[in-house]
Design a protein around this motif. Structure first.
Motif, PDB file in Angstrom:
ATOM      1  N   GLY A   1      40.940  56.454  55.845  1.00 36.03           N
ATOM      2  CA  GLY A   1      41.827  56.207  56.985  1.00 36.03           C
ATOM      3  C   GLY A   1      41.563  54.909  57.705  1.00 36.03           C
ATOM      4  O   GLY A   1      42.479  54.308  58.250  1.00 36.03           O
ATOM      5  N   CYS A   2      40.295  54.480  57.750  1.00 34.88           N
ATOM      6  CA  CYS A   2      40.021  53.267  58.534  1.00 34.88           C
ATOM      7  C   CYS A   2      39.050  52.317  57.859  1.00 34.88           C
ATOM      8  O   CYS A   2      39.022  51.148  58.182  1.00 34.88           O
ATOM      9  CB  CYS A   2      39.511  53.633  59.929  1.00 34.88           C
ATOM     10  N   GLU A   3      38.220  52.817  56.956  1.00 31.09           N
ATOM     11  CA  GLU A   3      37.224  52.005  56.249  1.00 31.09           C
ATOM     12  C   GLU A   3      36.223  51.358  57.187  1.00 31.09           C
ATOM     13  O   GLU A   3      35.561  50.398  56.812  1.00 31.09           O
ATOM     14  CB  GLU A   3      37.889  50.924  55.380  1.00 31.09           C
TER      15      GLU A   3
ATOM     16  N   ASP B   1      39.585  39.453  47.210  1.00 27.49           N
ATOM     17  CA  ASP B   1      38.731  38.284  46.927  1.00 27.49           C
ATOM     18  C   ASP B   1      39.593  37.032  46.753  1.00 27.49           C
ATOM     19  O   ASP B   1      39.271  35.962  47.270  1.00 27.49           O
ATOM     20  CB  ASP B   1      37.929  38.502  45.631  1.00 27.49           C
TER      21      ASP B   1
ATOM     22  N   ALA C   1      40.130  45.304  45.524  1.00 24.84           N
ATOM     23  CA  ALA C   1      38.998  44.478  45.931  1.00 24.84           C
ATOM     24  C   ALA C   1      39.125  43.069  45.345  1.00 24.84           C
ATOM     25  O   ALA C   1      38.904  42.064  46.040  1.00 24.84           O
ATOM     26  CB  ALA C   1      37.692  45.131  45.486  1.00 24.84           C
ATOM     27  N   LEU C   2      39.513  42.984  44.080  1.00 24.02           N
ATOM     28  CA  LEU C   2      39.666  41.660  43.458  1.00 24.02           C
ATOM     29  C   LEU C   2      40.851  40.907  44.063  1.00 24.02           C
ATOM     30  O   LEU C   2      40.811  39.683  44.216  1.00 24.02           O
ATOM     31  CB  LEU C   2      39.815  41.806  41.935  1.00 24.02           C
TER      32      LEU C   2
ATOM     33  N   MET D   1      40.604  33.329  40.069  1.00 22.86           N
ATOM     34  CA  MET D   1      39.660  34.397  40.430  1.00 22.86           C
ATOM     35  C   MET D   1      39.752  35.559  39.429  1.00 22.86           C
ATOM     36  O   MET D   1      40.813  35.808  38.847  1.00 22.86           O
ATOM     37  CB  MET D   1      39.952  34.904  41.843  1.00 22.86           C
TER      38      MET D   1
ATOM     39  N   ARG E   1      29.114  46.589  45.567  1.00 21.24           N
ATOM     40  CA  ARG E   1      29.793  46.555  46.864  1.00 21.24           C
ATOM     41  C   ARG E   1      30.734  47.750  47.070  1.00 21.24           C
ATOM     42  O   ARG E   1      31.334  47.874  48.131  1.00 21.24           O
ATOM     43  CB  ARG E   1      30.586  45.264  47.003  1.00 21.24           C
TER      44      ARG E   1
ATOM     45  N   ASP F   1      45.382  48.322  54.773  1.00 23.66           N
ATOM     46  CA  ASP F   1      44.126  48.725  55.396  1.00 23.66           C
ATOM     47  C   ASP F   1      44.384  48.859  56.903  1.00 23.66           C
ATOM     48  O   ASP F   1      45.484  48.575  57.385  1.00 23.66           O
ATOM     49  CB  ASP F   1      42.968  47.787  55.038  1.00 23.66           C
ATOM     50  N   ARG F   2      43.407  49.306  57.651  1.00 25.00           N
ATOM     51  CA  ARG F   2      43.670  49.627  59.058  1.00 25.00           C
ATOM     52  C   ARG F   2      44.019  48.379  59.885  1.00 25.00           C
ATOM     53  O   ARG F   2      44.857  48.436  60.779  1.00 25.00           O
ATOM     54  CB  ARG F   2      42.467  50.367  59.647  1.00 25.00           C
TER      55      ARG F   2
END
Lengths: 159, 792
Positions: free
Chosen positions: A42-44, B131, B127-128, B69, A23, B288-289
């Motif tokens: 920047g935005c993913e 999750d 990422a984990l 997790m 992933r 994140d955005r």
């Protein structure tokens, strides 16, 4: 989710063998696994263009491609561009025009600009603006970037 | 201001030169160091479960599945962190009556806006951690929400902080002269409009990010910080995490855009610091955005009812307005969320000679993300109110908008003086700036083009703004109100053994070119080639104490400190040289890295020789000579609360009345930021600022549903200006140096963002004028333009 797969690719001229989570996107792989932090996130979601890199010679979004999809590919990042002279004229023009401020969009912008110049794009401001409209820059207002690209094309035309 | 008088005509001065920045090559080679690039041993990663509700009681939190997790190290709720972090309250004493409630980095018991952190997961990778966030079970009991600022003060509105009895955070009234009488006087034409300014946000391309590390052996907390004010952050972390100030180090390397967004106290970043302390290992949080849109401070969000009266000669007799602004559920810490409203009341009408002025501002709590200081705080609102009404009035009495301004602008020879709102003004040039603007844009030709175009059914418009910008703030901005925010800045200049100059400063770099102009100033004033200057900023462990870069203060305040430090070092070096060369110090100078005869420039001694003698062979010097090859100076603005700049701008637009789209055909900006240190960098600041202003005027808006859900939290849905839509922008300068410093520089970073929206509003309304309609809401989206045209 944590399934992994082996990939082999060429990054900036060097062979890379790695086992990656399926992933994981390509730009995260470059940044987190290879330490190539010149490509930015920047935005993913494929809009801002900060992660634009070259895969097999074409500019692509590093966040929209999975690392496993790059198996067998040749990848060039901004670090790779720095190691050759391909982008030297553009880098000089960016510096002389102050076509970057915070520098976060710059690696992606440079890659997009390079694809325009190398494909023989004309020094046409409207066409250049269209071409770089996949790359957000929040600092410059774009004019200096257009100037820099025009400068490079103009110089090439003269020489 | 007294000081070295000859610095601007020295042989190798760089002040006034378009010198390229030294640090661009690093960024162009992908060698920048942004916070998310930092990888530390044993580093773990944070992700947050955030409230999906605008207002809800947190009934229960079940993290048992999340804890199991893969990769999860720890999970924290608001209650957990409340034991480590003391709450903070965003008030300042000089904003009398401002109130806000104690705030925790992670919500305790009640969540008050969509996006507020509720649970923090720390795992071995982001990422984990994400999750694990997905399997956290939080039971919420949704509460009635007060989302709409315009109804938040109604008796029926839910009160967000019960103890306050209402959602009013702050109110201020300014009443100068006799507005009522002036508006009612005979022959006065009154125009009245309701302005709406949507919420927008900074959209820094680099999201907010923090890496925090804690070393228990020395009780040392280190934060890698993407932000503008490292020393402010140092105090805040110290105070609320209980670590001595000297044991908190804040490092700001490359910052991928900030624009005021990254200068506030964000719960997720404080939580990262707290958890680093608890886990005794580095913790990274990078938004994140989606998180950026939900939690980076928003700005604007004002509804203003404004009136202006003008007499038959076009003289403004009064301005009267009421501003209501929603700030979210808390006033942001530590700068507060009342400053923007305060600025609107301070700045509206400030370019104009005006006797009667009345303004009411109300700041209200609501269940949306918090609103705070973003580039050009308050300016776009203040300029749009006044200059929007001016052009409206000019149309009403049939006077050209440029002529209307000429009849009302403060005269260039009338300073020092004050604005109607009481702002002290000096060294401004509104008349010159407007004259220059009209010249460079070729106003008459544009009007002729407009006439021709109208005959073909093409609707083009020209709009103006005359503006002021607050720059170089004194302690009157924050320090006076109790905020731990330095208004002075320091600079150090040090000669090394090889003859190179090392400088450091407490102002910071976010791409403006702060480091570049510091080097330009130091190189020229001290006397070395700029290639021999090494710059350090952004590290509380190594730079002098100071405020950082915000409110357009880097060049004006940090630059002056640098000038004074470089000059002091030069004098110290010449004192040493005088002894070594058996000469009088005042007959010597430093040029191009060598001590020379001041008269004819003959080289007497390279700086490297002098430095090596001092550092290595002190035995050759008289024993009573104590050479100091380092100097530090500090500077703050005195006598004025702010050093104002002025500008005049014009926009040329074409409105498509079928689609509602506005195309910006041209933009011109004349700016007077005092002495220009680097014209290329100033031009680029103005251009970038104008484009952010165009974004606010035409595209950018944080769209919320009625129940407080932000609906456009992706870059595809929240539109910022892209290259294809932007015009080339013509920039010109008037230079009226500020008398408050030797350097004479004022700020330049925010003018474009502050002025462009008013010019755009006026241009669109100029285009729409023949159609007998007008628009008073930003952003001026195609839908809204079609609405005022009666087409939707």
């Amino acid at each position: 989710m944590t399934q992994t797969q082996s990939i082999q690719l060429t990054v900036n001229g060097e062979p890379v063998n790695a086992s990656v989570p399926v992933r994981m996107n390509l730009v995260d792989f470059l940044r987190q696994e290879l330490g190539l932090t010149g490509s930015h996130v920047g935005c993913e979601h494929g809009v801002c263009g900060a992660c634009t890199i070259e895969v097999d010679g074409a500019p692509i979004r590093g966040c929209l491609m999975l690392a496993v999809q790059a198996n067998g590919a040749t990848v060039t990042t901004v670090e790779g561009l720095a190691d050759t002279d391909r982008a030297d004229a553009l880098k000089a023009a960016f510096r002389d025009r102050n076509a970057l401020q915070c520098g976060f969009c710059t690696p992606g912008m440079l890659t997009s600009a390079l694809s325009y110049v190398e494909s023989g794009g004309p020094a046409d401001r409207t066409a250049i603006r269209e071409h770089i409209s996949g790359n957000y820059c929040r600092c410059t207002g774009y004019q200096a970037i257009v100037d820099a690209i025009c400068d490079v094309i103009g110089k090439e035309a003269k020489s | 201001m007294t000081g070295p008088a000859t610095i601007f005509d020295r042989p190798n001065t760089y002040i006034g030169q378009p010198t390229p920045r030294q640090d661009t090559d690093r960024l162009l080679q992908g060698r920048g160091k942004y916070v998310d690039d930092v990888q530390l041993p044993r580093m773990v990663h944070a992700a947050f479960h955030r409230s999906p509700h605008a207002h809800a009681k947190i009934v229960s939190i079940d993290v048992s599945a999340a804890k199991a997790m893969p990769g999860v190290i720890a999970i924290y709720t608001g209650k957990d962190l409340a034991e480590t972090v003391t709450p903070y309250v965003g008030v300042l004493t000089h904003l009398a009556g401002l109130r806000s409630a104690p705030q925790h980095p992670i919500a305790v018991d009640v969540a008050r806006w969509q996006g507020e952190p509720v649970v923090m997961v720390v795992a071995t990778s982001r990422a984990l951690a994400e999750d694990a966030v997905e399997v956290i079970e939080v039971e919420y009991d949704p509460l009635p929400a007060a989302c709409d600022a315009e109804t938040a003060l109604d008796a029926s509105a839910p009160v967000i902080h019960k103890d306050f009895g209402s959602n009013l955070a702050w109110e201020r009234l300014v009443d100068v002269g006799d507005v009522e009488a002036a508006l009612k006087a005979e022959g006065v034409t009154v125009v009245e409009r309701e302005f709406r300014f949507g919420r927008h946000t900074g959209v820094t391309l680099e999201p907010r990010s923090a890496v925090c590390d804690y070393d228990p052996s020395e009780n040392q907390l280190t934060m890698y910080y993407s932000g503008q004010a490292p020393h402010m952050m140092q105090v805040i972390l110290s105070k609320h995490l209980g670590v001595p100030e000297e044991n908190v180090r804040v490092i700001s390397n490359d910052v991928g855009g900030s624009f005021g967004i990254k200068i506030h106290t964000y719960g997720d970043e404080v939580a990262a610091a707290a958890v680093a302390k608890l886990l005794k290992r580095p913790v990274k949080f990078t938004a994140d955005r989606h998180e950026s849109f939900l939690t980076d401070i928003h700005a604007r969000d004002h509804v203003v009812t404004g009136k202006m009266g003008v007499d038959a000669n076009g003289k403004i007799v009064a301005i009267d307005f009421d501003d209501l602004t929603g700030i979210g559920p808390f006033s942001m810490y530590p700068r507060t969320s009342a400053i923007e409203c305060n600025q609107v009341l301070n700045l509206t009408g400030a370019p104009y000679d005006l006797e009667n002025y009345r303004a009411r501002g109300r700041v209200v709590f609501q269940n949306k993300n918090m609103m705070c200081q973003y580039r050009a705080v308050g300016h776009p609102i203040a300029m749009a109110i006044c200059d929007g009404l001016i052009e409206d009035a000019a149309r009403a009495i049939n006077i050209d908008p440029v002529e209307m301004r000429r009849r009302n602008l403060m005269r260039d020879d009338s300073y020092p003086r004050a604005s109607a709102s009481g702002m002290k003004l000096d060294d401004l040039s509104h008349q010159k700036a407007l004259d220059r603007l009209v010249e460079i844009m070729d106003y008459e030709a544009l009007r002729a083009d407009q006439e021709e175009a109208r005959k073909k059914g093409i609707h083009r418009g020209i709009g103006f703004v005359s503006m002021v910008e607050v720059t170089n703030p004194s302690p009157m901005f924050y320090g006076i109100g109790g905020a731990p925010i330095a208004s002075q800045d320091g600079a150090t200049a040090r000669l090394d053994a090889g003859g190179a100059l090392h400088i450091s400063s407490s102002v910071t770099e976010q791409g403006q070119g702060t480091n570049a102009i510091l080097a330009q100033i130091a190189a020229g004033v001290f006397g070395v080639p700029i290639e021999r200057v090494k710059v350090t900023t952004g590290d509380t462990a190594t730079v002098p104490y100071g405020g950082g870069t915000w409110a357009s203060r880097g060049a004006g305040i940090g630059g002056e400190a640098m000038l004074q430090a470089a000059h002091a070092l030069k004098e110290q070096v010449l004192d040493v040289a005088a002894v070594m060369l058996q000469a009088e110090a005042d007959t010597l100078d430093i040029r191009n890295g060598a001590v020379v005869d001041a008269k004819n420039g003959t080289e007497r001694m390279p700086l490297a020789d002098l430095a090596r003698t001092v550092y290595y062979r002190g035995n050759e010097l008289p024993s009573d000579l104590n050479p100091e090859l380092i100097a530090t100076r500090h500077y703050r603005v005195t006598d004025f609360p702010f050093v104002f700049t002025n500008g005049a701008m014009a926009a040329h637009v074409e409105v498509d009345t079928d689609t509602g789209f506005t195309k910006v055909l041209g933009f011109w900006a004349v700016e007077d930021c005092g002495r220009v240190i680097n014209p290329m960098l100033v031009d680029e600041q103005v251009r970038g600022g104008v484009v952010q202003g165009i974004g606010g005027a035409l595209y950018e808006e944080c769209i919320y549903s009625e129940d407080g859900q932000m609906l456009n939290t992706t870059m595809a849905d929240y539109m910022v200006p892209m290259a294809a839509e932007m015009p080339d922008i013509v920039v010109s300068h008037i230079e009226t140096p500020s008398k408050t410093s030797v350097l004479g520089a004022k700020g330049a970073g925010e003018a474009g963002t502050g002025g462009a929206p008013a010019a755009l509003l006026n241009a669109v309304n100029d285009a729409l004028a023949p159609l007998d309609t007008s628009i008073w809401q930003m952003p001026m989206t195609p839908e809204r333009i079609l609405k005022v045209l009666g087409k939707v």
